[in-house]
Write a protein that holds these residues in place. Structure first.
Motif, PDB file in Angstrom:
ATOM      1  N   ARG A 173       0.797  -1.119   0.003  1.00 40.28           N
ATOM      2  CA  ARG A 173      -0.074   0.139  -0.081  1.00 40.28           C
ATOM      3  C   ARG A 173       0.852   1.067   0.111  1.00 40.28           C
ATOM      4  O   ARG A 173       1.914   1.205   0.821  1.00 40.28           O
ATOM      5  N   VAL A 174       0.506   2.184  -0.734  1.00 42.39           N
ATOM      6  CA  VAL A 174       1.254   3.363  -0.851  1.00 42.39           C
ATOM      7  C   VAL A 174       0.168   4.778  -1.078  1.00 42.39           C
ATOM      8  O   VAL A 174      -0.727   4.411  -2.045  1.00 42.39           O
ATOM      9  N   ALA A 175       0.205   5.604  -0.309  1.00 45.61           N
ATOM     10  CA  ALA A 175      -0.580   6.905  -0.729  1.00 45.61           C
ATOM     11  C   ALA A 175      -2.118   6.478  -1.128  1.00 45.61           C
ATOM     12  O   ALA A 175      -2.518   7.172  -1.983  1.00 45.61           O
ATOM     13  N   GLY A 176      -2.800   5.903  -0.282  1.00 42.11           N
ATOM     14  CA  GLY A 176      -4.199   5.362  -0.353  1.00 42.11           C
ATOM     15  C   GLY A 176      -4.375   4.449  -1.792  1.00 42.11           C
ATOM     16  O   GLY A 176      -5.407   3.930  -1.860  1.00 42.11           O
ATOM     17  N   HIS A 177      -3.420   3.811  -2.151  1.00 45.35           N
ATOM     18  CA  HIS A 177      -3.762   2.892  -3.199  1.00 45.35           C
ATOM     19  C   HIS A 177      -3.215   1.606  -2.666  1.00 45.35           C
ATOM     20  O   HIS A 177      -1.873   1.216  -1.893  1.00 45.35           O
ATOM     21  N   VAL A 178      -3.804   0.502  -2.901  1.00 47.77           N
ATOM     22  CA  VAL A 178      -3.674  -0.700  -2.503  1.00 47.77           C
ATOM     23  C   VAL A 178      -3.249  -1.543  -3.662  1.00 47.77           C
ATOM     24  O   VAL A 178      -3.962  -1.633  -4.711  1.00 47.77           O
ATOM     25  N   SER A 179      -2.217  -2.643  -3.904  1.00 51.73           N
ATOM     26  CA  SER A 179      -1.872  -3.405  -4.756  1.00 51.73           C
ATOM     27  C   SER A 179      -2.708  -4.614  -5.100  1.00 51.73           C
ATOM     28  O   SER A 179      -3.638  -4.841  -4.139  1.00 51.73           O
ATOM     29  N   PRO A 180      -2.387  -5.284  -6.200  1.00 51.36           N
ATOM     30  CA  PRO A 180      -2.975  -6.555  -6.265  1.00 51.36           C
ATOM     31  C   PRO A 180      -2.594  -7.537  -5.040  1.00 51.36           C
ATOM     32  O   PRO A 180      -1.284  -7.307  -4.587  1.00 51.36           O
ATOM     33  N   THR A 181      -3.167  -8.391  -4.895  1.00 54.84           N
ATOM     34  CA  THR A 181      -2.782  -9.757  -4.059  1.00 54.84           C
ATOM     35  C   THR A 181      -1.930 -10.837  -4.693  1.00 54.84           C
ATOM     36  O   THR A 181      -2.489 -10.939  -5.768  1.00 54.84           O
ATOM     37  N   GLY A 182      -0.885 -10.883  -4.153  1.00 53.95           N
ATOM     38  CA  GLY A 182       0.052 -12.043  -4.610  1.00 53.95           C
ATOM     39  C   GLY A 182      -0.187 -13.409  -3.990  1.00 53.95           C
ATOM     40  O   GLY A 182      -0.534 -13.274  -2.643  1.00 53.95           O
ATOM     41  N   ARG A 183      -0.187 -14.582  -4.534  1.00 58.09           N
ATOM     42  CA  ARG A 183      -0.039 -15.730  -3.948  1.00 58.09           C
ATOM     43  C   ARG A 183       1.602 -16.193  -3.802  1.00 58.09           C
ATOM     44  O   ARG A 183       2.351 -16.364  -4.744  1.00 58.09           O
ATOM     45  N   THR A 184       2.097 -16.655  -2.559  1.00 63.37           N
ATOM     46  CA  THR A 184       3.456 -17.196  -2.684  1.00 63.37           C
ATOM     47  C   THR A 184       3.255 -18.278  -1.429  1.00 63.37           C
ATOM     48  O   THR A 184       2.364 -18.645  -1.175  1.00 63.37           O
ATOM     49  N   ARG A 185       4.718 -19.055  -1.471  1.00 68.76           N
ATOM     50  CA  ARG A 185       4.753 -20.107  -0.381  1.00 68.76           C
ATOM     51  C   ARG A 185       6.102 -20.338   0.150  1.00 68.76           C
ATOM     52  O   ARG A 185       7.081 -19.597  -0.619  1.00 68.76           O
ATOM     53  N   THR A 186       6.253 -20.811   1.259  1.00 70.30           N
ATOM     54  CA  THR A 186       7.555 -20.991   1.734  1.00 70.30           C
ATOM     55  C   THR A 186       8.068 -22.458   1.259  1.00 70.30           C
ATOM     56  O   THR A 186       7.334 -23.288   1.235  1.00 70.30           O
ATOM     57  N   ALA A 187       9.392 -22.705   1.179  1.00 74.69           N
ATOM     58  CA  ALA A 187       9.808 -24.219   1.056  1.00 74.69           C
ATOM     59  C   ALA A 187       9.412 -25.184   2.401  1.00 74.69           C
ATOM     60  O   ALA A 187       9.321 -24.565   3.127  1.00 74.69           O
TER      61      ALA A 187
END
Length: 560
Positions: A173-187
């Motif tokens: 998030r920056v300056a009132g804008h929110v990014s898309p959501t990403g999916r990730t994972r740990t090994a």
């Protein structure tokens, strides 16, 4: 809440979006992509393709279009960035058992010709969150990073202390804008199955990135990208047989601004952004991230001040990729060869086949009768990297050892009948080192080496033998070569040519000239590889099909 409501603005259509837990479902405003995209920004547009995404893919796409869910914290006043700065999406990479790297780059105008993305010439604070659920009800890590103009307002975050072997979701998030959501994972730390996708070679002008979209829809645990993520040419500098489908912004890449702009244009593609958001990536460059067929300090095109150009290309590559701080370039040098472990199941050995190689023999290209390529002193990897690889194989306790590298390792004679003709930019141009390397695979005692390769713009499945002239020579590894995402256009399936090539190269079991990618499923007992193909990329919407499937049983080093 940062949710938007009210009627759709002119030129946009209303869709469904998901809001925070307990909040009502609201509408998502989207806009159609411009015809052919024509170099325009496609941030936030839909591609007009009928799709049946999974629930998770739909949630990710919904968040991408609507700006995601609200983050806590005050952030910066929204008036300081009146437009969405997350036009290039988000990405993650290099997972470990307790973390990964998260990436984004701010750009309110991604196609600004100076390569700065329309951002102000000042630092910008960026908040980030990692959650155990896709609605961010259980945030497990959060913080803030500074996006600086000197780094093209890119952000690289390395959260640690997370649980091994599990899925996470992240956003900025920056300056009132929110990014898309990403999916990730740990090994993982346990012996757990792995689904990975292998991709390479995505020339923007040659076609649409439908293959990236299909890859994302398969929800792999990991994506391995083996180079030619972008191409440096000016418009029509390298033309596919079917001509240009889209147009590169700017001229031929030669400066830092040029490379930054080219990276930004590629990431305006919604299918590429979807692939990045779907899973963590392991990335390594080939030649076109800098210049066609470059070799160490030697330009492939006689470019003056090549070290300066290489330094600019490396800097832009790091700014735009989910790489850890260990890969920060130092001038014209950048470390991309590294190891990534996926628990006891798999160890990835990622190679760099550009920075340390000798110049191509016999003026490069496809050549017959080039004795210089057989010189025992010629090296693709350089002594230090070759020793690093063989030491890492010898020390590996993993069930599978996956060697990610850029150019075809199997011998490939493209001349029918007596004599031979080979590609001198591939391992055929460094035949003596290849023989030493394959003997090293055998002598290392490493379990189940499998070589993953890009560059060739066509699928290959091959056995790697100690002596390619002897059909009874021991097989020491298997090579799986992915076709291109888009390079060379729609592609084709020439059964006659395939049969001729396999007859000349009996260690090669499969060839396919169509576009696509590979999906591998790895367990303790076997590795299966689906060679996914698309019939067209000159228009959007083609399905992906499995052109061939091979299995590598553990302990066999052979294709079945």
């Amino acid at each position: 809440s940062w949710d938007r409501a009210g009627p759709a603005p002119p030129g946009r259509t209303a869709g469904i979006r998901f809001a925070a837990r307990g909040a009502p479902v609201q509408r998502l405003f989207t806009r159609p992509c411009p015809p052919g995209h024509g170099g325009e920004s496609t941030a936030g547009c839909t591609d007009g393709v009928e799709q049946k995404p999974s629930r998770r893919t739909f949630l990710t796409i919904a968040a991408a279009g609507a700006g995601g869910l609200a983050l806590t914290g005050a952030g910066l006043p929204s008036r300081t960035l009146p437009r969405d700065p997350f036009t290039l999406g988000v990405a993650s990479g290099d997972p470990s058992r307790d973390g990964f790297v998260l990436w984004t780059r701010l750009a309110v105008d991604p196609l600004a010709p100076d390569g700065r993305g329309g951002m102000p010439s000042r630092d910008v604070d960026v908040e980030w969150q990692v959650a155990a659920d896709e609605r961010f009800a259980r945030v497990v890590r959060s913080g803030a990073e500074t996006a600086r103009p000197g780094a093209a307002h890119s952000v690289h975050v390395e959260p640690a202390g997370l649980e091994p072997g599990r899925e996470y979701f992240y956003r900025f998030r920056v300056a009132g804008h929110v990014s898309p959501t990403g999916r990730t994972r740990t090994a993982p730390v346990a012996l757990s199955p792995l689904t990975l996708a292998v991709a390479a070679c995505a020339h923007y002008e040659h076609g649409y990135y439908t293959a990236y979209r299909r890859l994302a829809e398969q929800e792999p645990d990991l994506v391995v990208h083996l180079g030619d993520y972008l191409y440096e040419y000016a418009h029509r500098g390298y033309t596919a047989p079917g001509g240009a489908v889209r147009r590169h912004a700017g001229d031929r890449c030669a400066t830092l601004a040029d490379y930054r702009l080219r990276h930004a244009q590629y990431k305006t593609d919604p299918d590429l952004r979807a692939a990045h958001a779907a899973a963590p990536w392991l990335v390594a460059f080939d030649d076109h991230e800098v210049e066609n067929n470059w070799a160490a300090g030697v330009s492939g095109n006689g470019t003056p001040r090549f070290a300066r150009r290489r330094a600019d290309a490396f800097r832009a590559y790091y700014e735009n990729m989910p790489l850890r701080r260990a890969s920060v370039p130092h001038g014209a040098s950048m470390r991309v060869h590294r190891r990534v472990d996926w628990g006891p199941l798999a160890r990835f050995h990622l190679l760099d086949t550009r920075q340390f190689r000798d110049d191509q023999a016999c003026d490069d290209g496809a050549r017959a009768g080039c004795d210089d390529r057989l010189d025992t002193g010629r090296s693709m990897l350089g002594e230090d990297q070759r020793r690093w690889l063989l030491d890492g194989l010898a020390a590996s306790g993993a069930r599978w050892n996956l060697v990610g590298q850029q150019v075809l390792m199997a011998r490939k004679d493209t001349r029918v009948g007596p004599g031979s003709e080979v590609n001198l930019d591939s391992w055929d141009g460094y035949a003596a080192e290849r023989a030493r390397l394959l003997a090293g695979f055998r002598d290392s005692g490493a379990a189940n080496p499998v070589v993953l390769t890009g560059d060739a713009h066509m699928h290959h499945a091959a056995d790697l033998r100690l002596d390619f002239d002897d059909p009874d020579s021991p097989r020491v590894a298997v090579e799986l070569v992915t076709s291109s995402i888009s390079s060379d256009g729609d592609g084709y399936r020439d059964e006659g040519k395939v049969a001729e090539t396999i007859a000349e190269n009996p260690h090669i079991s499969y060839l396919d000239q169509r576009r696509g990618y590979i999906v591998c499923r790895v367990t303790a007992g076997e590795l299966s590889a689906d060679f996914r193909t698309l019939d067209r990329i000159s228009r959007r919407g083609a399905p992906a099909r499995t052109g061939a499937r091979f299995t590598v049983p553990a302990g066999r080093s052979a294709l079945v």
